[in-house]
Design a protein around this motif. Structure first.
Motif, PDB file in Angstrom:
ATOM      1  N   VAL A 217       0.670  -1.314   0.126  1.00 15.14           N
ATOM      2  CA  VAL A 217      -0.051   0.419   0.166  1.00 15.14           C
ATOM      3  C   VAL A 217       0.782   1.049   0.044  1.00 15.14           C
ATOM      4  CG1 VAL A 217      -0.344  -0.003   2.730  1.00 15.14           C
ATOM      5  CG2 VAL A 217      -2.028   1.467   1.245  1.00 15.14           C
ATOM      6  N   LEU A 218       2.038   1.263   0.590  1.00 14.38           N
ATOM      7  CA  LEU A 218       3.286   2.356   0.798  1.00 14.38           C
ATOM      8  C   LEU A 218       4.076   2.801  -0.266  1.00 14.38           C
ATOM      9  CD1 LEU A 218       3.916   2.388   4.969  1.00 14.38           C
ATOM     10  CD2 LEU A 218       2.592   3.155   3.552  1.00 14.38           C
ATOM     11  N   SER A 219       4.210   1.084  -0.899  1.00 18.76           N
ATOM     12  CA  SER A 219       4.831   1.808  -2.394  1.00 18.76           C
ATOM     13  C   SER A 219       4.054   1.669  -3.343  1.00 18.76           C
ATOM     14  CB  SER A 219       5.431  -0.114  -2.736  1.00 18.76           C
ATOM     15  OG  SER A 219       6.232  -0.472  -3.957  1.00 18.76           O
ATOM     16  N   THR A 220       2.453   1.549  -3.703  1.00 18.45           N
ATOM     17  CA  THR A 220       1.758   2.267  -4.561  1.00 18.45           C
ATOM     18  C   THR A 220       1.941   3.699  -4.525  1.00 18.45           C
ATOM     19  OG1 THR A 220       0.550  -0.322  -4.722  1.00 18.45           O
ATOM     20  CG2 THR A 220      -0.238   2.380  -5.616  1.00 18.45           C
ATOM     21  N   GLU A 221       1.509   3.993  -3.471  1.00 20.18           N
ATOM     22  CA  GLU A 221       1.663   5.440  -3.359  1.00 20.18           C
ATOM     23  C   GLU A 221       2.532   6.242  -3.323  1.00 20.18           C
ATOM     24  OE1 GLU A 221      -1.668   8.498  -2.544  1.00 20.18           O
ATOM     25  OE2 GLU A 221      -1.343   5.693  -2.268  1.00 20.18           O
ATOM     26  N   VAL A 222       3.867   5.371  -3.176  1.00 21.27           N
ATOM     27  CA  VAL A 222       4.459   6.901  -3.229  1.00 21.27           C
ATOM     28  C   VAL A 222       6.000   6.112  -4.553  1.00 21.27           C
ATOM     29  CG1 VAL A 222       7.397   6.763  -3.549  1.00 21.27           C
ATOM     30  CG2 VAL A 222       5.866   5.716  -1.153  1.00 21.27           C
ATOM     31  N   GLN A 223       5.298   5.442  -5.871  1.00 19.74           N
ATOM     32  CA  GLN A 223       4.868   5.465  -6.940  1.00 19.74           C
ATOM     33  C   GLN A 223       4.348   6.089  -7.403  1.00 19.74           C
ATOM     34  OE1 GLN A 223       6.290   1.392  -8.897  1.00 19.74           O
ATOM     35  NE2 GLN A 223       5.541   1.271  -6.858  1.00 19.74           N
ATOM     36  N   ALA A 224       3.031   6.004  -7.393  1.00 20.45           N
ATOM     37  CA  ALA A 224       1.898   7.472  -7.264  1.00 20.45           C
ATOM     38  C   ALA A 224       1.538   8.830  -7.361  1.00 20.45           C
ATOM     39  CB  ALA A 224       0.698   7.270  -7.346  1.00 20.45           C
ATOM     40  N   ALA A 225       2.696   9.122  -6.272  1.00 16.21           N
ATOM     41  CA  ALA A 225       3.176  10.467  -6.251  1.00 16.21           C
ATOM     42  C   ALA A 225       4.501  10.634  -7.193  1.00 16.21           C
ATOM     43  CB  ALA A 225       2.970  10.482  -4.341  1.00 16.21           C
ATOM     44  N   VAL A 226       5.139  10.050  -7.068  1.00 16.85           N
ATOM     45  CA  VAL A 226       6.389   9.840  -8.262  1.00 16.85           C
ATOM     46  C   VAL A 226       6.084  10.336  -9.287  1.00 16.85           C
ATOM     47  CG1 VAL A 226       8.695   9.272  -8.913  1.00 16.85           C
ATOM     48  CG2 VAL A 226       8.336   9.239  -6.827  1.00 16.85           C
ATOM     49  N   VAL A 227       5.364   9.706  -9.573  1.00 16.50           N
ATOM     50  CA  VAL A 227       4.963   9.720 -11.391  1.00 16.50           C
ATOM     51  C   VAL A 227       4.002  11.274 -11.351  1.00 16.50           C
ATOM     52  CG1 VAL A 227       2.584   8.865 -12.407  1.00 16.50           C
ATOM     53  CG2 VAL A 227       4.572   7.195 -12.073  1.00 16.50           C
ATOM     54  N   GLN A 228       3.042  11.924 -10.282  1.00 18.71           N
ATOM     55  CA  GLN A 228       2.620  13.137 -10.965  1.00 18.71           C
ATOM     56  C   GLN A 228       3.714  14.050 -10.293  1.00 18.71           C
ATOM     57  OE1 GLN A 228      -0.552  13.974  -7.956  1.00 18.71           O
ATOM     58  NE2 GLN A 228      -0.250  16.222  -7.636  1.00 18.71           N
ATOM     59  N   LEU A 229       4.712  13.844  -9.883  1.00 17.31           N
ATOM     60  CA  LEU A 229       6.274  14.881 -10.009  1.00 17.31           C
ATOM     61  C   LEU A 229       6.772  14.536 -11.229  1.00 17.31           C
ATOM     62  CD1 LEU A 229       8.777  16.572  -8.522  1.00 17.31           C
ATOM     63  CD2 LEU A 229       9.389  13.745  -7.520  1.00 17.31           C
ATOM     64  N   LEU A 230       6.942  14.289 -11.721  1.00 17.53           N
ATOM     65  CA  LEU A 230       8.035  14.076 -13.061  1.00 17.53           C
ATOM     66  C   LEU A 230       7.940  14.644 -13.693  1.00 17.53           C
ATOM     67  CD1 LEU A 230       8.098   9.929 -13.059  1.00 17.53           C
ATOM     68  CD2 LEU A 230       9.953  12.064 -13.102  1.00 17.53           C
ATOM     69  N   PRO A 231       6.102  14.771 -14.592  1.00 15.70           N
ATOM     70  CA  PRO A 231       6.165  16.207 -15.682  1.00 15.70           C
ATOM     71  C   PRO A 231       6.533  18.069 -15.346  1.00 15.70           C
ATOM     72  CG  PRO A 231       4.176  15.415 -15.440  1.00 15.70           C
ATOM     73  CD  PRO A 231       5.227  14.555 -14.001  1.00 15.70           C
ATOM     74  N   ALA A 232       6.331  17.623 -13.361  1.00  7.24           N
ATOM     75  CA  ALA A 232       6.951  19.323 -13.696  1.00  7.24           C
ATOM     76  C   ALA A 232       7.800  19.527 -12.957  1.00  7.24           C
ATOM     77  CB  ALA A 232       5.995  19.333 -11.947  1.00  7.24           C
ATOM     78  N   LEU A 233       9.147  18.298 -13.161  1.00  6.50           N
ATOM     79  CA  LEU A 233      10.802  18.915 -13.361  1.00  6.50           C
ATOM     80  C   LEU A 233      11.091  19.932 -14.183  1.00  6.50           C
ATOM     81  CD1 LEU A 233      11.751  14.988 -12.215  1.00  6.50           C
ATOM     82  CD2 LEU A 233      11.254  16.592 -10.274  1.00  6.50           C
ATOM     83  N   ASP A 234      12.207  20.162 -14.093  1.00  8.65           N
ATOM     84  CA  ASP A 234      13.009  21.547 -14.623  1.00  8.65           C
ATOM     85  C   ASP A 234      13.946  20.422 -15.610  1.00  8.65           C
ATOM     86  OD1 ASP A 234      13.367  23.242 -16.304  1.00  8.65           O
ATOM     87  OD2 ASP A 234      13.752  24.990 -13.797  1.00  8.65           O
ATOM     88  N   GLY A 235      13.121  20.784 -16.332  1.00  6.45           N
ATOM     89  CA  GLY A 235      14.628  19.813 -17.953  1.00  6.45           C
ATOM     90  C   GLY A 235      16.123  20.791 -17.485  1.00  6.45           C
ATOM     91  N   ASN A 236      16.058  22.103 -17.141  1.00  6.50           N
ATOM     92  CA  ASN A 236      16.537  22.827 -17.035  1.00  6.50           C
ATOM     93  C   ASN A 236      17.365  23.566 -15.698  1.00  6.50           C
ATOM     94  OD1 ASN A 236      19.909  23.868 -17.345  1.00  6.50           O
ATOM     95  ND2 ASN A 236      18.842  25.862 -19.021  1.00  6.50           N
TER      96      ASN A 236
END
Length: 491
Positions: A217-236
């Motif tokens: 249950v924790l693993s699923t929540e962590v991976q879901a949060a990371v997937v939401q984070l990724l598009p917002a990461l700055d490429g530069n």
């Protein structure tokens, strides 16, 4: 010295170190540097007049500076045309001198809590001493990520699960929280972050992720949060500190790969897509820190993602076993070929296989060897076989076969001889036709994109060193061997 705070005026800067010293630099024409002069300073210089006092706060106005010490004294220096220094007009403005605030506060049982500098003004907030003590007592240090994880694990089967999921989401959907959670606290090493040192505690990250991933249950929540984070990461990102999150994600994927029988392919692909947005310089920094165990999986998912997201960059042969550059690449994709070349160079540099089956002709071109009919036969048996048939045709009636210099390649009709579009292939010019066909397919049609790919590839790899290899050797290193000795494998 370890800097913990920085404040800027219009033409000067003040820096506070962890030890409580103050350094200033920039324009000193109004005495705002505090060096008892109006000289400019090109490099940070210690404000010697504050030596012995431990400064805890700094604030710069337009042309003046304020500091507060641990004994709650406030000092000011710089321009005083609007009485922003809060002290007598006759006092020397370029020397740090105390502002008579402490005496005023003491008569009312107050202490100075914070200082602020406006453009030409100064502010201080005061509180009752007992209230300040209460605030300091209640101002607890945020719990470490290890303690948070232990709390989540112990409560994940209880009514607290909703709250735990929220905390996990807040921690792993924020790049700043991810960075902060895994900083190397030993001797404040994270203050020394550079392209060569990320300032992260990788063993802590591995330990935390191992604990979290053992609870589904924790693993699923962590991976879901990371997937939401990724598009917002700055490429530069502005500084190398902004690259830490990619290294933390590397550790997460590494642990998933070791613990999960069926790893989250989507997560790996999303991480690869985020990494793909980084500049070549940042890619090289990240690459130098990625663990060898994970590199193969990293490049595997990255190249799969490129083919999936940018199919227009490539063309496949009829059996879809080999890939070549598209002759219809847009201007945007021409730039992408440079980045693709960088990635291929990084893969070779890290002894990782590129999971894209390039024909031998690519490696010939990288080593300045001209393509031949054999390369066309390897890429397309149908086209190569037809050209071989024409070359081997011995009768003099080849022109009766209705072959012309007009060909169909990569979805387009092309005149190999624009001056004579209906030019027939004859026994006399058949070699010219075959050479022109091969040259168009592997040189002319992809000239721009290959130049960009080559430029990116040799940005990472030493071109002079690669000249020592034969094309098939370079192919084996980058895409692996396609022919296996099954007898040896059986043994």
């Amino acid at each position: 010295k370890t800097a913990v705070r920085v404040s800027c005026g219009e033409e000067h800067t003040a820096v506070l170190t962890k030890g409580g010293a103050v350094f200033t630099f920039g324009s000193g024409r109004y005495g705002q540097l505090g060096h008892n002069s109006s000289q400019d300073e090109l490099r940070p210089r210690l404000v010697a007049e504050l030596w012995g006092a431990k400064v805890t706060e700094i604030a710069c106005g337009r042309f003046h500076t304020l500091v507060r010490t641990d004994s709650m004294k406030v000092y000011s220096f710089g321009r005083n045309d609007q009485q922003q220094l809060g002290r007598g007009e006759d006092s020397p403005p370029s020397v740090p001198l105390p502002v008579p605030l402490q005496q005023l506060c003491a008569t009312s049982g107050l202490v100075i809590e914070n200082i602020f500098a406006g453009g030409d003004s100064s502010f201080a907030t005061c509180v009752h001493k007992k209230d300040l003590c209460r605030r300091l007592k209640n101002d607890e240090t945020p719990p470490s990520v290890e303690n948070m994880v232990d709390t989540w694990i112990s409560g994940c089967d209880s009514k607290l699960l909703k709250k735990i999921k929220k905390e996990i989401h807040e921690t792993f959907s924020s790049a700043s929280c991810m960075n902060r959670s895994f900083l190397s606290q030993s001797k404040d090493k994270h203050f020394q972050t550079s392209p060569d040192y990320p300032g992260l505690d990788f063993s802590l990250a591995q330990s935390v992720f191992k604990k979290l991933l053992k609870k589904e249950v924790l693993s699923t929540e962590v991976q879901a949060a990371v997937v939401q984070l990724l598009p917002a990461l700055d490429g530069n990102p502005v500084g190398v500190e902004g690259l830490r999150v990619f290294l933390v994600l590397n550790e997460l994927l590494h642990v998933i790969q070791k613990l999960k029988k069926q790893p989250n392919t989507r997560l790996a692909e999303e991480v690869a897509a985020a990494v793909q947005k980084l500049s070549p310089e940042n890619l090289q920094i990240i690459d130098s820190k990625v663990t060898d165990v994970y590199k193969r999986d990293f490049f595997h998912h990255l190249f799969l993602r490129i083919v999936s997201d940018k199919p227009e960059m490539f063309m496949f042969n009829d059996s879809e076993t080999l890939v070549w550059f598209s002759s219809e690449a847009s201007e945007e994709n021409v730039v992408n070929f440079y980045l693709f070349g960088v990635l291929c160079g990084l893969a070779l540099y890290n002894n990782s296989i590129v999971h894209m089956s390039f024909p031998l002709v690519l490696f010939k071109k990288l080593l300045d060897v001209e393509p031949t009919l054999e390369d066309m036969i390897e890429f397309s048996e149908a086209v190569g076989g037809s050209l071989k048939y024409i070359l081997d045709y011995e009768d003099d009636d080849l022109e009766d076969q209705d072959f012309t210099f007009k060909i169909h390649w990569d979805g387009m009709d092309v005149d190999l001889d624009p001056q004579d579009p209906q030019k027939a292939v004859t026994s006399q010019n058949k070699k010219q036709f075959i050479d022109a066909y091969v040259n168009y397919a592997f040189n002319t049609s992809v000239e721009k994109v290959f130049q960009e790919f080559q430029r990116g590839f040799f940005q990472v790899c030493d071109q002079r060193l690669l000249k020592l290899f034969h094309p098939h050797e370079l192919q084996g290193m980058l895409v692996g061997e396609a022919v296996y000795d099954w007898e040896v494998l059986r043994q």
